[in-house]
Each structure stands twice: as structure tokens, then as C-alpha cells.
Design a protein around this motif. Structure first.
Motif, PDB file in Angstrom:
ATOM      1  N   PHE A 209      19.079  42.748  63.501  1.00  0.00           N
ATOM      2  CA  PHE A 209      18.372  41.507  63.175  1.00  0.00           C
ATOM      3  C   PHE A 209      17.230  41.781  62.190  1.00  0.00           C
ATOM      4  O   PHE A 209      17.041  41.060  61.212  1.00  0.00           O
ATOM      5  CB  PHE A 209      17.856  40.887  64.482  1.00  0.00           C
ATOM      6  N   MET A 210      16.476  42.857  62.432  1.00  0.00           N
ATOM      7  CA  MET A 210      15.385  43.242  61.532  1.00  0.00           C
ATOM      8  C   MET A 210      15.917  43.614  60.154  1.00  0.00           C
ATOM      9  O   MET A 210      15.364  43.194  59.122  1.00  0.00           O
ATOM     10  CB  MET A 210      14.615  44.408  62.148  1.00  0.00           C
ATOM     11  N   VAL A 211      16.998  44.378  60.104  1.00  0.00           N
ATOM     12  CA  VAL A 211      17.591  44.764  58.827  1.00  0.00           C
ATOM     13  C   VAL A 211      18.042  43.527  58.057  1.00  0.00           C
ATOM     14  O   VAL A 211      17.865  43.431  56.838  1.00  0.00           O
ATOM     15  CB  VAL A 211      18.773  45.730  59.047  1.00  0.00           C
ATOM     16  N   GLY A 212      18.602  42.543  58.769  1.00  0.00           N
ATOM     17  CA  GLY A 212      19.007  41.298  58.123  1.00  0.00           C
ATOM     18  C   GLY A 212      17.842  40.582  57.470  1.00  0.00           C
ATOM     19  O   GLY A 212      17.970  40.053  56.348  1.00  0.00           O
ATOM     20  N   ALA A 213      16.696  40.559  58.153  1.00  0.00           N
ATOM     21  CA  ALA A 213      15.514  39.922  57.573  1.00  0.00           C
ATOM     22  C   ALA A 213      15.059  40.656  56.316  1.00  0.00           C
ATOM     23  O   ALA A 213      14.699  40.029  55.308  1.00  0.00           O
ATOM     24  CB  ALA A 213      14.386  39.886  58.606  1.00  0.00           C
ATOM     25  N   PHE A 214      15.087  41.989  56.335  1.00  0.00           N
ATOM     26  CA  PHE A 214      14.674  42.753  55.158  1.00  0.00           C
ATOM     27  C   PHE A 214      15.678  42.630  54.019  1.00  0.00           C
ATOM     28  O   PHE A 214      15.300  42.615  52.845  1.00  0.00           O
ATOM     29  CB  PHE A 214      14.445  44.222  55.524  1.00  0.00           C
TER      30      PHE A 214
ATOM     31  N   GLY B  80      13.658  52.161  59.341  1.00  0.00           N
ATOM     32  CA  GLY B  80      13.120  50.981  58.677  1.00  0.00           C
ATOM     33  C   GLY B  80      11.686  51.184  58.211  1.00  0.00           C
ATOM     34  O   GLY B  80      11.317  50.772  57.104  1.00  0.00           O
ATOM     35  N   GLN B  81      10.884  51.837  59.048  1.00  0.00           N
ATOM     36  CA  GLN B  81       9.504  52.115  58.639  1.00  0.00           C
ATOM     37  C   GLN B  81       9.457  53.081  57.461  1.00  0.00           C
ATOM     38  O   GLN B  81       8.579  52.972  56.594  1.00  0.00           O
ATOM     39  CB  GLN B  81       8.721  52.678  59.822  1.00  0.00           C
ATOM     40  N   PHE B  82      10.406  54.026  57.428  1.00  0.00           N
ATOM     41  CA  PHE B  82      10.435  54.998  56.341  1.00  0.00           C
ATOM     42  C   PHE B  82      10.925  54.362  55.038  1.00  0.00           C
ATOM     43  O   PHE B  82      10.353  54.590  53.965  1.00  0.00           O
ATOM     44  CB  PHE B  82      11.337  56.172  56.721  1.00  0.00           C
ATOM     45  N   VAL B  83      11.974  53.539  55.123  1.00  0.00           N
ATOM     46  CA  VAL B  83      12.589  52.959  53.924  1.00  0.00           C
ATOM     47  C   VAL B  83      11.828  51.729  53.439  1.00  0.00           C
ATOM     48  O   VAL B  83      11.515  51.600  52.237  1.00  0.00           O
ATOM     49  CB  VAL B  83      14.065  52.598  54.198  1.00  0.00           C
TER      50      VAL B  83
ATOM     51  N   ALA C 155      12.656  34.411  59.295  1.00  0.00           N
ATOM     52  CA  ALA C 155      11.768  34.641  58.154  1.00  0.00           C
ATOM     53  C   ALA C 155      11.463  33.352  57.413  1.00  0.00           C
ATOM     54  O   ALA C 155      10.386  33.216  56.817  1.00  0.00           O
ATOM     55  CB  ALA C 155      12.400  35.663  57.207  1.00  0.00           C
ATOM     56  N   ILE C 156      12.388  32.404  57.426  1.00  0.00           N
ATOM     57  CA  ILE C 156      12.116  31.099  56.812  1.00  0.00           C
ATOM     58  C   ILE C 156      11.056  30.351  57.615  1.00  0.00           C
ATOM     59  O   ILE C 156      10.144  29.745  57.046  1.00  0.00           O
ATOM     60  CB  ILE C 156      13.416  30.270  56.714  1.00  0.00           C
ATOM     61  N   ARG C 157      11.159  30.397  58.955  1.00  0.00           N
ATOM     62  CA  ARG C 157      10.193  29.699  59.812  1.00  0.00           C
ATOM     63  C   ARG C 157       8.847  30.416  59.856  1.00  0.00           C
ATOM     64  O   ARG C 157       7.797  29.799  59.801  1.00  0.00           O
ATOM     65  CB  ARG C 157      10.719  29.588  61.244  1.00  0.00           C
ATOM     66  N   ILE C 158       8.891  31.756  59.981  1.00  0.00           N
ATOM     67  CA  ILE C 158       7.662  32.554  60.085  1.00  0.00           C
ATOM     68  C   ILE C 158       7.724  33.598  58.981  1.00  0.00           C
ATOM     69  O   ILE C 158       8.310  34.675  59.173  1.00  0.00           O
ATOM     70  CB  ILE C 158       7.546  33.230  61.460  1.00  0.00           C
ATOM     71  N   PRO C 159       7.161  33.314  57.814  1.00  0.00           N
ATOM     72  CA  PRO C 159       7.363  34.176  56.632  1.00  0.00           C
ATOM     73  C   PRO C 159       6.565  35.478  56.662  1.00  0.00           C
ATOM     74  O   PRO C 159       5.748  35.765  55.799  1.00  0.00           O
ATOM     75  CB  PRO C 159       6.925  33.278  55.475  1.00  0.00           C
ATOM     76  N   ARG C 160       6.832  36.291  57.692  1.00  0.00           N
ATOM     77  CA  ARG C 160       6.173  37.589  57.805  1.00  0.00           C
ATOM     78  C   ARG C 160       7.127  38.513  58.547  1.00  0.00           C
ATOM     79  O   ARG C 160       7.504  38.231  59.685  1.00  0.00           O
ATOM     80  CB  ARG C 160       4.850  37.464  58.564  1.00  0.00           C
ATOM     81  N   ILE C 161       7.517  39.604  57.917  1.00  0.00           N
ATOM     82  CA  ILE C 161       8.489  40.516  58.528  1.00  0.00           C
ATOM     83  C   ILE C 161       7.925  41.930  58.560  1.00  0.00           C
ATOM     84  O   ILE C 161       7.089  42.293  57.727  1.00  0.00           O
ATOM     85  CB  ILE C 161       9.836  40.492  57.777  1.00  0.00           C
ATOM     86  N   ASP C 162       8.392  42.724  59.529  1.00  0.00           N
ATOM     87  CA  ASP C 162       7.997  44.124  59.615  1.00  0.00           C
ATOM     88  C   ASP C 162       9.115  44.895  60.314  1.00  0.00           C
ATOM     89  O   ASP C 162       9.970  44.289  60.979  1.00  0.00           O
ATOM     90  CB  ASP C 162       6.665  44.284  60.357  1.00  0.00           C
TER      91      ASP C 162
END
Length: 326
Positions: free
Chosen positions: A43-48, A143-146, A242-249
Motif C-alpha cells: 500500500f505504501m509503495v503504491g502511494a509512492f 522504502g526509507q532508503f530509496v 494520498a488524494i484525501r491526505i496529501p502527505r506520504i512517508d
């Protein structure tokens, strides 16, 4: 009443996203009896993927396709903001980016299944579970590294507009579009599972893996297809969040993934309608707690529900207890 309606709208919108992620958990468990703890990190990779596509390929593709819409039917769509003239924020741009992110994560899901889960499938379930935790940690730290450990602002794919409802409640067009897309994806999954030959094969593998092999079903291919489908839904959820909450990590999938897992257990893990019901219930419960009690308990409520459901109905709301013969 207006406050209750507002919280209900927020809860349904959030719950639909939890439901999309929970579907991935429940599909994989239904086929392999495996809890794929790496699903939240997909799910996180999809957002990135959505983030990088929005800053590059996706917007440029929209610019090239609709640079000169005057004089044809597309001009009306541009005027109403459904597609973007010159790559402006629009529903079309968001859909394009979401579909590309889904494709990338579907491929990632197949790779994870092929190189992480398939080699340990012949061993105990504990081995597969430990492997799932290892893949999850790999994706989080990778993900943190890339991508970098710092949070990133997600580009605006849809211009936010408020829609006033009776009772003083307000829903944004972003929430409405997210809800419509989530429902459309869930309906599409239901059609795939219950109306196609591949879906019939998935149900056969879920019912009995060995018998499905004896019937000539390529079970490895069906399992890979299941991972691809679940990962694609997780990617769609990542872009919608990400559309609703435009902040990803890179750690955004940890808590969200666990809540989606709770939703799958609540509805009855292995049951597709149960995952949808569980996601909606978790989303609405969370927003009601935030609205009427305190944001402090926002994350705690999901795990409290997990404890209660395991104590009083371990099979979930729509699940059934499987009888095992000795």
C-alpha cells in the motif's frame, strides 16, 4: 445531527479505503491461509508510485493527450474539470496515475509471491508467517532508503471543492470521488471472483488446494494472480489515501495495514463481503471516536475491536467456523 452526519460521511470514505486493503489480506488468506503482513507496505509503495508518476509520467501523458481539446467533445470534459487541459489536476489524471501505480504494485506482488512465499510454501505456516514479517521489514526499510525517510507532500490530483449537504454537513468532491472509485473497484473484484473462469479457479484453490491441482488447475499461476490482484487494490488505496491526505512517508503502511487486517478479521478473514463490511465498520468507528471522544484513541479503537472479536467471535461477523476432521 449535522456533526453525526459529517462523521458518518468521513467514516464511510475512510472505511472504503480500509476495505480495499483488507480485500488483499482476505484474498491471500483465503487461497494460502497466509496472513501477508507485507500487504500494508505494498500500500505504501503504491502511494509512492503515485507520487513519482504524478510528478512525471502521469501529468505529462495527460498534457500530451489533451493539450488541444478545443472543438471536440473533450472540451466539455475539460471545462467541468473531469479531465485536465494541459495536465491540470483532474479526475482523468488521477485515474491514469492510479492505474499505472496498480500495474506496478501488481508486478511487485507477483515478485514477492514468487521469490519470498513460494519457496517456503512447503514448510510450516509459521515459516511463511516469519517470511511475511521479513518482507514487510524489507519494504519498510528499503522504502526509507530509496524514497527517503522524510514525509513528502503528495501533488494535488483533484482540485478540492466543498459540497454542502442537508444538516450543515459538508463533503468534498475528493471524498466523493474516492468513495465512487473504491466502490467501483470492490464491485469489479466481486465480478472477477464470481463471474469469471479465473475467479472460479481462485475459489477452487481456496476450497482445496490439492484437489484443485488434481483437477488440472495451475495453482501457482492462480496464487500469483491473487497476489497481483490484492497488490493492485492496495496500490489503488495508497493513491486514494494520498488524494484525501496529501502527505506520504515510508512507514505510512504500518498502522493502516494493521487496521485493514483488523477489518479483515472483523468481517471474517477469507470472506470478501466480510472484508468490505469490516473496513466500513472500522472506518466509521474510528471517525466517531475522533469526533465524540478524543483523537488520542484513534488508533487504539481498532485494536480494542480486534481483541473483542477474537474473544467473542473469532470467525468474524460473516465468517463461518470450519469443522476439521481428525
Amino acid at each position: 445531527m449535522g456533526t453525526f452526519l459529517q462523521q458518518l460521511i468521513n467514516g464511510i470514505s475512510l472505511g472504503s479505503i480500509y476495505a480495499l486493503i483488507a480485500l488483499g489480506y482476505t484474498m491471500v488468506y483465503g487461497v494460502l491461509k497466509l496472513i501477508n503482513f507485507a500487504h500494508g507496505d505494498v500500500f505504501m509503495v503504491g502511494a509512492f508510485m503515485g507520487y513519482y508518476l504524478a510528478n512525471g509520467l502521469g501529468v505529462r501523458a495527460a498534457q500530451s493527450l489533451f493539450a488541444n481539446p478545443e472543438g471536440n467533445a473533450l472540451s466539455r470534459l475539460v471545462t467541468h474539470g473531469i479531465i485536465g487541459g494541459g495536465g491540470e489536476p483532474s479526475v482523468f489524471t488521477a485515474l491514469l496515475i492510479m492505474l499505472l501505480a496498480m500495474l506496478i504494485c501488481a508486478i511487485l506482488g507477483v515478485i514477492i509471491e514468487r521469490f519470498a512465499y513460494r519457496p517456503v510454501r512447503k514448510y510450516s505456516r509459521l515459516t511463511a508467517l516469519i517470511t511475511a514479517i521479513g518482507v514487510s521489514l524489507l519494504l519498510e526499510n528499503g522504502g526509507q532508503f530509496v524514497f527517503g525517510a522524510d514525509p513528502k507532500p503528495f501533488p494535488q490530483l483533484i482540485v478540492s471543492r466543498n459540497i454542502n449537504l442537508p444538516g450543515g454537513a459538508v463533503i468534498t468532491n475528493q471524498d466523493l470521488i474516492v468513495l465512487v472509485i473504491a466502490i467501483a473497484l470492490m464491485v469489479a473484484l466481486q465480478i472477477v471472483v464470481f463471474r469469471t473462469k479465473v475467479g472460479k479457479a481462485m475459489r477452487a484453490v481456496s476450497y482445496n488446494l490439492q484437489s484443485a491441482k488434481l483437477m488440472g488447475i495451475n495453482t501457482d499461476r492462480i496464487i500469483a494472480y491473487t497476489f497481483a490482484l490484492g497488490s493492485a487494490l492496495a496500490a489503488a488505496a495508497g493513491v486514494l489515501v494520498a488524494i484525501r491526505i496529501p502527505r506520504i512517508d515510508p512507514l505510512m503502511g504500518v498502522i493502516v495495514g494493521l487496521k485493514a487486517f483488523v477489518a479483515a478479521v472483523l468481517g471474517g478473514i477469507g470472506n470478501i463481503p466480510g472484508a468490505v463490511l469490516g473496513g466500513l465498520l472500522i472506518g466509521m468507528t474510528e471517525t466517531m471516536v475522533v469526533g465524540y471522544l478524543s483523537p488520542t484513541y484513534r488508533d487504539a479503537v481498532a485494536f480494542a475491536i480486534l481483541i473483542l472479536i477474537l474473544l467473542f467471535r473469532p470467525s468474524g461477523l460473516l465468517g463461518s467456523v470450519a469443522q476439521e476432521k481428525v
